[in-house]
Structures are given as structure tokens and as C-alpha cells.
Write a protein that holds these residues in place. Structure first.
Motif, PDB file in Angstrom:
ATOM      1  N   TYR A   1     -33.752 -69.429  19.362  1.00 33.73           N
ATOM      2  CA  TYR A   1     -32.828 -68.718  19.675  1.00 33.73           C
ATOM      3  C   TYR A   1     -32.944 -68.134  20.996  1.00 33.73           C
ATOM      4  O   TYR A   1     -32.077 -67.550  21.785  1.00 33.73           O
ATOM      5  CB  TYR A   1     -33.041 -67.202  19.125  1.00 33.73           C
ATOM      6  CG  TYR A   1     -34.107 -66.750  18.758  1.00 33.73           C
ATOM      7  CD1 TYR A   1     -35.158 -66.970  17.913  1.00 33.73           C
ATOM      8  CD2 TYR A   1     -34.786 -65.675  19.577  1.00 33.73           C
ATOM      9  CE1 TYR A   1     -36.534 -66.612  17.538  1.00 33.73           C
ATOM     10  CE2 TYR A   1     -36.012 -64.997  19.391  1.00 33.73           C
ATOM     11  CZ  TYR A   1     -36.841 -65.600  18.541  1.00 33.73           C
ATOM     12  OH  TYR A   1     -38.131 -65.094  18.369  1.00 33.73           O
TER      13      TYR A   1
ATOM     14  N   GLY B   1     -42.670 -61.486  28.511  1.00 34.59           N
ATOM     15  CA  GLY B   1     -41.448 -62.127  27.759  1.00 34.59           C
ATOM     16  C   GLY B   1     -40.610 -63.151  28.277  1.00 34.59           C
ATOM     17  O   GLY B   1     -39.729 -63.440  27.814  1.00 34.59           O
ATOM     18  N   PHE B   2     -41.127 -63.504  29.575  1.00 37.47           N
ATOM     19  CA  PHE B   2     -40.253 -64.479  30.237  1.00 37.47           C
ATOM     20  C   PHE B   2     -40.258 -65.862  29.662  1.00 37.47           C
ATOM     21  O   PHE B   2     -39.561 -66.757  30.310  1.00 37.47           O
ATOM     22  CB  PHE B   2     -40.602 -64.172  31.695  1.00 37.47           C
ATOM     23  CG  PHE B   2     -40.043 -63.135  32.424  1.00 37.47           C
ATOM     24  CD1 PHE B   2     -38.527 -62.980  32.825  1.00 37.47           C
ATOM     25  CD2 PHE B   2     -40.994 -62.015  32.682  1.00 37.47           C
ATOM     26  CE1 PHE B   2     -38.161 -61.892  33.327  1.00 37.47           C
ATOM     27  CE2 PHE B   2     -40.438 -60.917  33.016  1.00 37.47           C
ATOM     28  CZ  PHE B   2     -39.196 -60.827  33.534  1.00 37.47           C
ATOM     29  N   LEU B   3     -41.596 -65.774  29.186  1.00 40.57           N
ATOM     30  CA  LEU B   3     -41.698 -67.405  28.373  1.00 40.57           C
ATOM     31  C   LEU B   3     -41.609 -67.247  26.848  1.00 40.57           C
ATOM     32  O   LEU B   3     -42.372 -67.951  26.130  1.00 40.57           O
ATOM     33  CB  LEU B   3     -43.133 -67.861  29.083  1.00 40.57           C
ATOM     34  CG  LEU B   3     -43.406 -69.449  28.543  1.00 40.57           C
ATOM     35  CD1 LEU B   3     -42.210 -70.220  29.337  1.00 40.57           C
ATOM     36  CD2 LEU B   3     -44.603 -69.772  29.158  1.00 40.57           C
ATOM     37  N   HIS B   4     -40.868 -66.365  26.243  1.00 44.49           N
ATOM     38  CA  HIS B   4     -40.687 -66.275  24.922  1.00 44.49           C
ATOM     39  C   HIS B   4     -40.100 -67.487  24.395  1.00 44.49           C
ATOM     40  O   HIS B   4     -38.942 -67.640  24.799  1.00 44.49           O
ATOM     41  CB  HIS B   4     -40.212 -65.066  24.613  1.00 44.49           C
ATOM     42  CG  HIS B   4     -39.821 -64.662  23.126  1.00 44.49           C
ATOM     43  ND1 HIS B   4     -41.044 -64.726  22.279  1.00 44.49           N
ATOM     44  CD2 HIS B   4     -38.812 -64.383  22.259  1.00 44.49           C
ATOM     45  CE1 HIS B   4     -40.746 -64.411  21.084  1.00 44.49           C
ATOM     46  NE2 HIS B   4     -39.369 -64.460  21.077  1.00 44.49           N
ATOM     47  N   THR B   5     -40.923 -68.218  23.564  1.00 48.53           N
ATOM     48  CA  THR B   5     -40.216 -69.363  22.995  1.00 48.53           C
ATOM     49  C   THR B   5     -39.854 -69.430  21.460  1.00 48.53           C
ATOM     50  O   THR B   5     -39.321 -70.397  20.834  1.00 48.53           O
ATOM     51  CB  THR B   5     -41.287 -70.359  23.167  1.00 48.53           C
ATOM     52  OG1 THR B   5     -41.753 -70.260  24.366  1.00 48.53           O
ATOM     53  CG2 THR B   5     -40.650 -71.625  23.374  1.00 48.53           C
ATOM     54  N   GLY B   6     -40.466 -68.255  20.680  1.00 49.90           N
ATOM     55  CA  GLY B   6     -40.161 -68.342  19.569  1.00 49.90           C
ATOM     56  C   GLY B   6     -40.849 -69.037  18.370  1.00 49.90           C
ATOM     57  O   GLY B   6     -40.320 -69.588  17.712  1.00 49.90           O
ATOM     58  N   PHE B   7     -42.249 -69.220  18.906  1.00 54.14           N
ATOM     59  CA  PHE B   7     -43.237 -69.879  18.145  1.00 54.14           C
ATOM     60  C   PHE B   7     -43.066 -69.428  16.717  1.00 54.14           C
ATOM     61  O   PHE B   7     -43.288 -70.148  15.834  1.00 54.14           O
ATOM     62  CB  PHE B   7     -44.668 -69.836  18.671  1.00 54.14           C
ATOM     63  CG  PHE B   7     -44.614 -70.730  20.059  1.00 54.14           C
ATOM     64  CD1 PHE B   7     -44.105 -71.660  20.268  1.00 54.14           C
ATOM     65  CD2 PHE B   7     -45.658 -70.208  20.890  1.00 54.14           C
ATOM     66  CE1 PHE B   7     -44.218 -72.338  21.378  1.00 54.14           C
ATOM     67  CE2 PHE B   7     -45.771 -70.845  22.159  1.00 54.14           C
ATOM     68  CZ  PHE B   7     -45.195 -71.842  22.276  1.00 54.14           C
TER      69      PHE B   7
ATOM     70  N   GLY C   1     -48.008 -68.722  27.770  1.00 52.09           N
ATOM     71  CA  GLY C   1     -47.693 -69.263  26.679  1.00 52.09           C
ATOM     72  C   GLY C   1     -47.910 -68.512  25.492  1.00 52.09           C
ATOM     73  O   GLY C   1     -47.271 -68.535  24.607  1.00 52.09           O
TER      74      GLY C   1
ATOM     75  N   LEU D   1     -49.199 -65.580  25.662  1.00 57.86           N
ATOM     76  CA  LEU D   1     -48.737 -64.127  25.839  1.00 57.86           C
ATOM     77  C   LEU D   1     -47.575 -63.752  25.143  1.00 57.86           C
ATOM     78  O   LEU D   1     -47.265 -62.941  24.479  1.00 57.86           O
ATOM     79  CB  LEU D   1     -48.966 -63.839  27.265  1.00 57.86           C
ATOM     80  CG  LEU D   1     -48.403 -62.516  27.682  1.00 57.86           C
ATOM     81  CD1 LEU D   1     -49.491 -61.401  27.256  1.00 57.86           C
ATOM     82  CD2 LEU D   1     -48.053 -62.189  29.040  1.00 57.86           C
ATOM     83  N   ASP D   2     -46.479 -64.718  25.703  1.00 48.98           N
ATOM     84  CA  ASP D   2     -45.067 -64.592  25.013  1.00 48.98           C
ATOM     85  C   ASP D   2     -44.813 -65.069  23.876  1.00 48.98           C
ATOM     86  O   ASP D   2     -43.918 -64.812  23.133  1.00 48.98           O
ATOM     87  CB  ASP D   2     -44.145 -64.686  26.009  1.00 48.98           C
ATOM     88  CG  ASP D   2     -44.297 -64.256  27.352  1.00 48.98           C
ATOM     89  OD1 ASP D   2     -44.931 -62.945  27.782  1.00 48.98           O
ATOM     90  OD2 ASP D   2     -44.098 -64.698  28.383  1.00 48.98           O
ATOM     91  N   ARG D   3     -45.505 -66.326  23.372  1.00 51.11           N
ATOM     92  CA  ARG D   3     -45.167 -66.915  22.356  1.00 51.11           C
ATOM     93  C   ARG D   3     -43.715 -67.351  22.327  1.00 51.11           C
ATOM     94  O   ARG D   3     -42.937 -67.064  21.582  1.00 51.11           O
ATOM     95  CB  ARG D   3     -45.637 -66.372  21.231  1.00 51.11           C
ATOM     96  CG  ARG D   3     -47.108 -66.548  20.835  1.00 51.11           C
ATOM     97  CD  ARG D   3     -47.673 -65.331  20.180  1.00 51.11           C
ATOM     98  NE  ARG D   3     -47.591 -64.145  20.806  1.00 51.11           N
ATOM     99  CZ  ARG D   3     -47.437 -62.997  20.629  1.00 51.11           C
ATOM    100  NH1 ARG D   3     -47.087 -62.645  19.122  1.00 51.11           N
ATOM    101  NH2 ARG D   3     -47.048 -61.768  21.395  1.00 51.11           N
TER     102      ARG D   3
ATOM    103  N   LEU E   1     -40.547 -58.313  24.599  1.00 49.75           N
ATOM    104  CA  LEU E   1     -40.575 -59.949  24.787  1.00 49.75           C
ATOM    105  C   LEU E   1     -38.918 -60.184  24.877  1.00 49.75           C
ATOM    106  O   LEU E   1     -38.803 -61.161  25.911  1.00 49.75           O
ATOM    107  CB  LEU E   1     -40.838 -60.610  23.404  1.00 49.75           C
ATOM    108  CG  LEU E   1     -42.439 -60.463  23.044  1.00 49.75           C
ATOM    109  CD1 LEU E   1     -42.596 -61.326  21.875  1.00 49.75           C
ATOM    110  CD2 LEU E   1     -43.087 -61.025  24.345  1.00 49.75           C
TER     111      LEU E   1
END
Lengths: 212, 408, 175
Positions: A124, B57-63, B404, B406-408, C141
Motif C-alpha cells: 500500500y 516513516g519515509f521508508l515505510h514499506t509495509g513489511f 529499513g 526503523l520504518d519497516r 509512519l
């Protein structure tokens, strides 16, 4: 004194036979020669690919051999953007802003699967390819690409500069709404301007269908 | 916790006068000192940081969301993209968590090889962290030197896992492939020369006047603060707490080795740097012992409900073919029992935890990654508020925040 | 010095009575189930009297799609999960509390454990659980104007179109 003293020929002054001293070229080619041998990259490094980019710039691979070692973290002083890593919806406005701050002419490398297509992260929050929103000249496959691939991409960029090509020409920057407004996700959009970034699109009834 | 306003009155009295206003300043999200994608909204009075508000949250990837849609072995690929300085530690951390959930035991050789690779990866992380710490304080050479060592380690990783960075090396119950035959020699070749190189970096920085002036007494964290904030790893051990998951909750075969947990009591940036240096030396010790004791045998568990049988067995044995088919086919896969497990390992940055909830299907119901960086960055405001702005950069590089995870 | 969890369970049941809902164990990991009204009291007790001084983790689980036999007996939508560590005993304890969908509210523990501050913000961001009394409860986030809570089970993996909602480039037709 019958002999006149021989003065050495200055470049471009003496020796009209054409055996030395002159180079005739188009000004454009001269400029492009300068540009391609002194690329100043703007490393937009976010994730894994940034580490490989650092490796490329460091001791073993040494991108300085190709004149592209002057890493500028200020977009105003750079002409090659290397997007390396995943770009999330929170980062995308920043990327567009920084891209627009770079002076023309500029080139862009999309390094790695995530920047080019979203990679394995079909989620998303992740932009599925930055080329939807900024023009990209060279894509590098790999997750992450090896330093050799990045060097190859820089060589391709050099080729493009030599031929005088760049992707940005195809696009009308004046129609880019973010050129005229500061990136502010919270503020209401100016009347008539397109809506900004990242908010939810209303897709009623599609949520359940998309799930999974 | 010190009151920042009082501290500002002491350091910069002009800042509190009515005429002199504080200034808002923005550090990041694209800034060389952030090593990634962080943003700090700072309020500064002259050179003094009055207030600091980190934004992540700038690298929040939705892991974690993606983990619910991928099976357990597929998540290994995602786990190493969470930490790109030491991906092997993340692979091993996730595999250890899964093995606890599945109740599988890895054979001794698998455990030893994992320990060796984990410690090599720890060296690779610490050396680059020390190098970047030098770079942020103006010593660019250390970064180039540390990258020389890291490249040597990349060669070992490549020989063993097939990839330089994103290794995806472990599987549940073992490793996808045994190490190459010359593995002990190439690792020995590295660790024999490594201490000399480490000594050179130490010689460059440890007694360097500029480095000492900019790190000693900077970013002090007390023992109580560190514990209450859930800080772990070198940052915690620099405050005098000898908490190391390898000793506190031993996993793999760490009980077999003789090593020390380096501890400093100052709690400042310099102490963290020294702890990292000492940990690398301990890692070398562990690797030496593990190579001496390296047992033979398989690297993966022989329980073929969980691990893949070898190709040879698949081609010649009906049973193995069925196992292979069942593990590989969607809808079958590796099925854990119903339940939940929190398991942690010691990564270079600290305690990496995985909280897995299984509902008895092939896909995890919930995957929670407990990132060490998240809890360490939380202490950044109390370390930097009331201090000079340039100290904030030193503090940030000593925390070794990896966006990576930190924001996952 | 190993901690006797049986002893601790007895002590907790004596002190808090009906607030302690259950005590389970899986793979040797003890888990304490408490009512959400008394979570702050229980955690304060564990920190001060049982020496669980180190905060490890806080997270949340959405039980919407959990199979029936695994549904918590207390039939609430969200489970907030705390992990705390005792350095002295070398022990770790999981505490669970149950939060209904509406109102999804639970008292904050950021006053008990300072480290819970950001973790609660993350749980709020991802699950929409409100932590009452939190000083600074905002998204951490996701962008501030984001709608929805992505880790809820009814939120689609690929989002609701946010990732495509950026201004596109317009191409000039070649002259």
C-alpha cells in the motif's frame, strides 16, 4: 642579421598549415564533452541500493575513474540523480521536489528493482516505479544491482550525453503542478490546481475486491 | 531527563531573551548526515538545539502487512531487506524465530556455520558504522578504509550465499545450501589480517584530538534512561548494562564459545565507538573458536516436513518427491502449529525480535518485527536537546540508525 | 537467579483478582492476560515489584480473521501485546490486553515505560487503537493526511490507490 628569430607557435596563432593547435568542433559537442566527463551525482539513496552505491563510490570500484565522484547532496549543484532504493508515498513528494530543484540539463538513473518497478514490495505504501512521476533515463535491474551495473549505467548516461539525448525534453515541466507549489501534504490545494499527493482515492466497493 | 529550557538558559542565555527568537530548522529527509531517510524538525537558538522532533516513516514499506501474505520461507527474502548493513543477521534472526515456532532443531554444523556468518556480518556492520562515524566528523579516510574490509567480507558472503548484500540465505530448519569446501580457509584468511586493519582505524580515531573532542561527553545516556526506553545493543552496553541476547537468552550454539561482552560506563558517543571496536575483536574470537570446532554433517534439519530434501533424493525417492511437492505448492507449504512466539537475536544494532502469530496455515497471521533502531532513535531528542547542533550529527551517527528496519 | 513464574502468577492473582483473566504458556513463553482497565496498574506492579524494568516491545494484533478456535475468549477485536524484560532475572513476559473495535481505547503505558511512547504511536497509526492519556498521539509512519489503518485485516494489501495518486508528467507531442 639576416635570420629572423623563430618564436614558438602559440596555440591558435601560428601554424596555419593545420598540423596542430586547432580543434574545430561544435560548441554543443564541446559542452557535452565537459558534461559527460564531470557528472555530479545527486544520490537519492534510501535503502539497500544506497549501500551498493556507496560501495561503488568507495575504494574498490571507485566511480571517480569516470569523473562522477563529486557527490552533491545539494540538488542545486548536481546534474545526475541516482534514485536508489524504495520510494514510499511519504518520500515521493520529497523526490519530486528535489528533482525539480536540480538545474537543467539533468539525467536520472533508477537504480534497482524497487525504484524501477516496486520490486518485491507490492504494498500500500510503495511507489510502483518512480518513472510514473519523474522521467528516467537509465534503469538498472537487480535487487540490489552490483556496483558494476551502476558503473555501466553511468557509462550509458555518458553515451546519452554524448549524443545529446535526454529524457526530460519529452516532458513539459511547466505542467507539473509541484513546480509552482511547495510540497505541503496538509494544505488545501490552490483553486484550480490539481489535488496533491498521497491522499486516498475514492474507490467505493473496490476495497473488498482488491483485498488479497 | 534534563530540562532543555534550563540547559539553554545556561549555555545560551541570549536565546531566552525576548528579542532573540529561536529558529525552526529542518534536517532531512534527504541529508548526508541522516544516512537514509529521516527527518528532524529542530528548533535552534543560535547553535543550540532547543527542541527536536524526529519524523520517521519515509521508508515505510509495509513489511509486516506483506508478511501476512507470504509464507514463512518467502519472508526470509523480506527480512534481509529490512537491514541492509547486516542482512545475514536478519535472516538468521527470522529463521531462529521460525524454528522456535515450528520446534525444529538445526543440526550442529548448521548452527556453527550460522554463527560464523552472523559474526562476520556483525563485523561488516560495525566496521562500516565506525567508518561512517568518522566520516560524519570529518575523517573521510576511515570510511574508505572500512569499505576495503567490507568488500573483503562481501567476497566471503558472495562465495557462501551467492549474493553480496541481500543474501536470503537461511531457510526454516537450516540453510539452503552447505558452505563451499574452502570456507574455513577463506574465513581464516580474512580474520588473520583483519585485526591489523582494525588497529589502523583505531590508531586513526581513538586518540585523535578532534574525534575525541567531538565525541567524549556528547549524547550522554544514563543507565536508567536506556533501560526505560528499551535501548539495546552497543548503545545500551555503553551505559554499563551487560545485556547481550547471545548471553541472556542463548540461541544457536553461542553457549559453546568463550567470549566477553564489552561494556563501558560513560554512555556517550565515544563509549559506543569503543564498544563497537571491542565487539569486533570478540567476534573474531568467536569465529576462530567456531572454525576450530566446525563439525561435519548436514546443515539443515532432516525433518522434511519443514526443510527441502536434496535434489538427489527428490529424483530417486518417492517420499522425498512428495515432501518437495508439498513444501513448494501453494496451499500446502510448511505448516506450523497454532500459537505465538516472540524470539530475539542479537544483531549489530541490538535486540531484533520477531513476534509471530500462527493460525495453523502456511501463512503467518501476524509478523511483528521489533527493530532495535526504532527504540534507539526514540532517545535522540533527550540526547540532543540542550546541546550544540553539531553534536546532534555525532549522536545520530553513533546510533547507527538503519531506516529499513526503523520504518519497516 | 531464575524467576519462578508460578510464584509470580499467584502473586498477580492475589493482588489483582479478577483483573487477571488468564495465564498461558506456549513454547516456554509465559503470557499474562489482563483486563484493559487495569493494564497500567499491572504494568506498574510488574516494573516496580517484579523487577521487569526493561521495555521490549508493544504491538497489536487484529483478530478479525483469526479462526474461531483461536479467537480470544474475551471476544474483542484488537489484542494489544506488551513484551517486558527483567534484566535481573533474565526473564521475559508477554502481557496481553483486549480492546474492542468501538471505542478502540486503552490507557497509555508511556508513563510507566518511556519506550512505549513511539510504539503506541505506531499501534495507533497502523491499527487505529487510541491510547488514552498519551501526550503526543499522532501518526508516525504514514503521512499525516493518510486515511485508514493499514495493518487492520480489512485493509487491502495494495492500498486504496494512494500510491498512484501523484501528479503525472504530461508529454509534449514532438513538433
Amino acid at each position: 642579421m639576416s635570420e629572423t628569430p623563430q618564436t614558438p607557435a602559440l596555440p591558435g596563432q601560428a601554424d596555419k598549415s593545420g598540423s596542430g593547435g586547432y580543434i574545430t568542433t561544435k560548441i554543443e559537442e564541446l559542452v557535452n564533452w565537459g558534461r559527460r566527463n564531470a557528472l555530479w551525482p545527486m544520490p537519492f539513496g534510501t535503502a539497500c541500493c544506497a549501500i551498493e552505491m556507496m560501495a561503488t563510490l568507495s575504494s574498490r570500484y571507485d566511480l571517480a575513474r569516470f569523473g562522477a565522484e563529486v557527490i552533491r547532496f545539494s540538488p542545486r549543484q548536481s546534474d545526475l540523480m541516482i534514485v536508489s532504493g524504495r520510494i514510499s508515498i511519504k518520500m515521493m513528494p520529497v523526490l519530486i521536489e528535489i528533482y525539480n530543484q536540480m538545474p537543467e540539463p539533468k539525467w536520472c538513473i533508477s537504480m534497482g528493482a524497487c525504484a524501477s518497478s516496486g520490486g518485491v514490495f507490492d504494498t500500500y505504501t510503495l511507489i510502483q516505479g518512480v518513472d510514473q512521476f519523474i522521467p528516467v533515463d537509465v534503469y538498472i535491474p537487480g535487487c540490489p544491482p552490483r556496483p558494476e551495473s551502476l558503473i555501466d549505467a553511468v557509462m550509458l548516461i555518458r553515451e546519452r550525453i554524448k549524443r545529446g539525448e535526454r529524457q526530460t525534453k519529452l516532458y513539459d515541466r511547466t505542467k507539473h503542478p509541484l513546480d509552482f507549489q511547495p510540497v505541503n501534504l496538509v494544505s488545501d490545494a490552490v483553486a484550480g490546481a490539481p489535488q496533491l499527493t498521497g491522499t486516498r482515492l475514492s474507490l467505493p466497493g473496490k476495497d473488498a475486491a482488491q483485498n488479497g | 531527563m534534563s530540562n532543555p529550557v534550563e540547559t539553554v538558559e545556561k549555555i545560551a542565555p541570549h536565546a531566552t531573551s525576548a528579542v532573540y527568537k529561536t529558529m525552526a530548522m529542518n534536517l532531512g529527509p534527504q541529508h548526508p548526515a541522516t544516512h537514509g531517510t529521516l527527518r528532524f524538525k529542530l528548533e535552534i537558538a543560535g547553535e543550540v538545539v532547543v527542541k527536536c522532533d524526529p519524523e520517521i516513516g519515509f521508508l515505510h514499506t509495509g513489511f509486516e502487512k506483506l508478511g501476512e501474505y507470504r509464507n514463512y520461507n518467502q519472508f526470509v527474502v523480506i527480512s534481509d531487506r529490512a537491514n541492509y548493513l547486516s542482512p545475514l543477521n536478519n535472516n538468521i534472526g527470522f529463521a531462529v524465530a521460525c524454528e522456535e515456532l515450528f520446534d525444529v532443531k538445526v543440526p550442529p554444523r548448521g548452527q556453527y556455520v550460522r554463527v560464523i556468518m552472523a559474526e562476520l556480518s556483525r563485523i561488516a556492520d560495525h566496521i562500516i558504522s565506525v567508518g561512517l562515524q568518522g566520516m560524519d566528523l570529518g575523517a573521510f579516510t576511515t570510511m574508505l578504509w572500512s569499505f576495503i574490509e567490507r568488500e573483503k567480507l562481501y567476497d566471503i558472503f558472495e562465495a557462501v550465499t551467492g549474493a553480496r548484500l541481500t543474501t536470503s540465505w537461511t531457510r526454516i530448519g537450516g540453510i539452503f545450501k552447505d558452505v563451499p569446501k574452502d570456507f574455513p580457509e577463506i574465513v581464516r584468511g580474512f580474520i588473520e589480517k583483519f585485526p591489523d586493519m582494525l588497529g589502523e582505524i583505531e590508531y586513526m580515531l581513538s586518540r585523535n584530538r578532534i574525534f575525541m573532542d567531538r565525541t567524549i561527553g556528547v549524547g550522554k545516556l544514563t543507565r536508567e534512561q536506556a533501560i526505560a526506553y528499551g535501548v539495546s545493543g552497543p548503545v545500551l552496553r555503553a551505559t554499563g548494562v551487560a545485556y547481550d541476547v547471545r548471553r541472556a537468552r542463548p540461541y544457536l550454539c553461542y553457549n559453546d564459545f568463550d567470549f566477553k561482552i564489552p561494556v563501558r560506563f560513560e554512555g556517550d558517543v565515544y563509549a559506543r565507538y569503543l564498544v563497537r571496536l571491542a565487539e569486533m575483536k570478540e567476534s573474531v574470537k568467536i569465529i576462530k573458536q567456531a572454525l576450530d570446532k566446525l563439525p561435519g554433517g548436514p546443515v539443515s534439519a532432516l525433518d522434511h516436513k519443514v526443510t527441502l530434501p536434496t535434489k538427489d533424493m527428490v529424483y530417486h525417492d518417492m517420499e522425498s518427491l512428495i515432501h518437495h511437492f508439498k513444501i513448494m505448492m501453494p496451499g500446502h507449504g510448511v505448516i506450523p502449529p497454532k500459537g505465538e512466539v516472540y524470539s530475539c537475536t542479537e544483531t549489530p544494532n541490538g535486540e531484533l525480535g520477531f513476534y509471530l502469530v500462527s493460525d495453523g496455515t502456511g501463512l503467518p497471521y501476524r509478523v511483528r518485527i521489533r527493530p532495535p533502531s526504532f527504540y534507539q532513535l526514540q532517545t535522540f531528542p533527550i540526547q540532543s536537546e540542550g546541546k550544540m547542533f553539531s553534536d546532534a550529527v555525532a549522536v545520530l551517527s553513533s546510533l547507527n540508525v538503519i531506516a529499513g528496519e526503523l520504518d519497516r | 537467579m531464575a524467576l519462578d513464574f508460578k510464584e509470580l502468577e499467584k502473586k498477580l492473582r492475589e493482588t489483582f483478582g479478577a483483573s487477571v483473566l488468564d495465564w498461558t504458556e506456549f513454547r516456554g513463553q509465559p503470557c499474562l492476560h489482563v483486563k484493559r482497565e487495569s493494564i497500567v496498574k499491572v504494568l506498574t506492579f510488574l516494573r516496580d515489584d517484579a523487577k521487569f524494568e526493561m521495555f521490549t516491545d508493544l504491538t497489536c494484533v487484529d483478530t478479525l480473521r483469526l479462526p474461531d478456535e483461536m479467537q480470544p475468549k474475551y471476544a474483542e477485536r484488537f489484542t494489544v501485546v506488551y513484551h517486558i524484560t527483567s534484566l535481573e532475572h533474565g526473564a521475559r513476559l508477554r502481557i496481553k490486553t483486549y480492546v474492542p473495535e468501538d471505542p478502540a481505547e486503552v490507557d497509555t503505558v508511556s508513563s510507566v515505560y518511556l519506550g512505549a511512547n513511539w510504539a503506541e504511536r505506531e499501534a495507533f497509526d497502523m491499527f487505529g487503537v487510541n491510547f488514552k492519556g498519551h501526550r503526543d498521539l499522532r501518526r508516525i509512519l504514514m503521512p499525516e493526511n493518510y486515511e485508514g489503518h493499514p495493518l487492520r485485516k480489512d485493509y487491502p494489501l495494495k492500498g486504496r490507490g494512494e500510491r498512484d495518486n501523484f501528479p503525472k508528467y504530461t508529454e509534449i507531442p514532438e513538433a
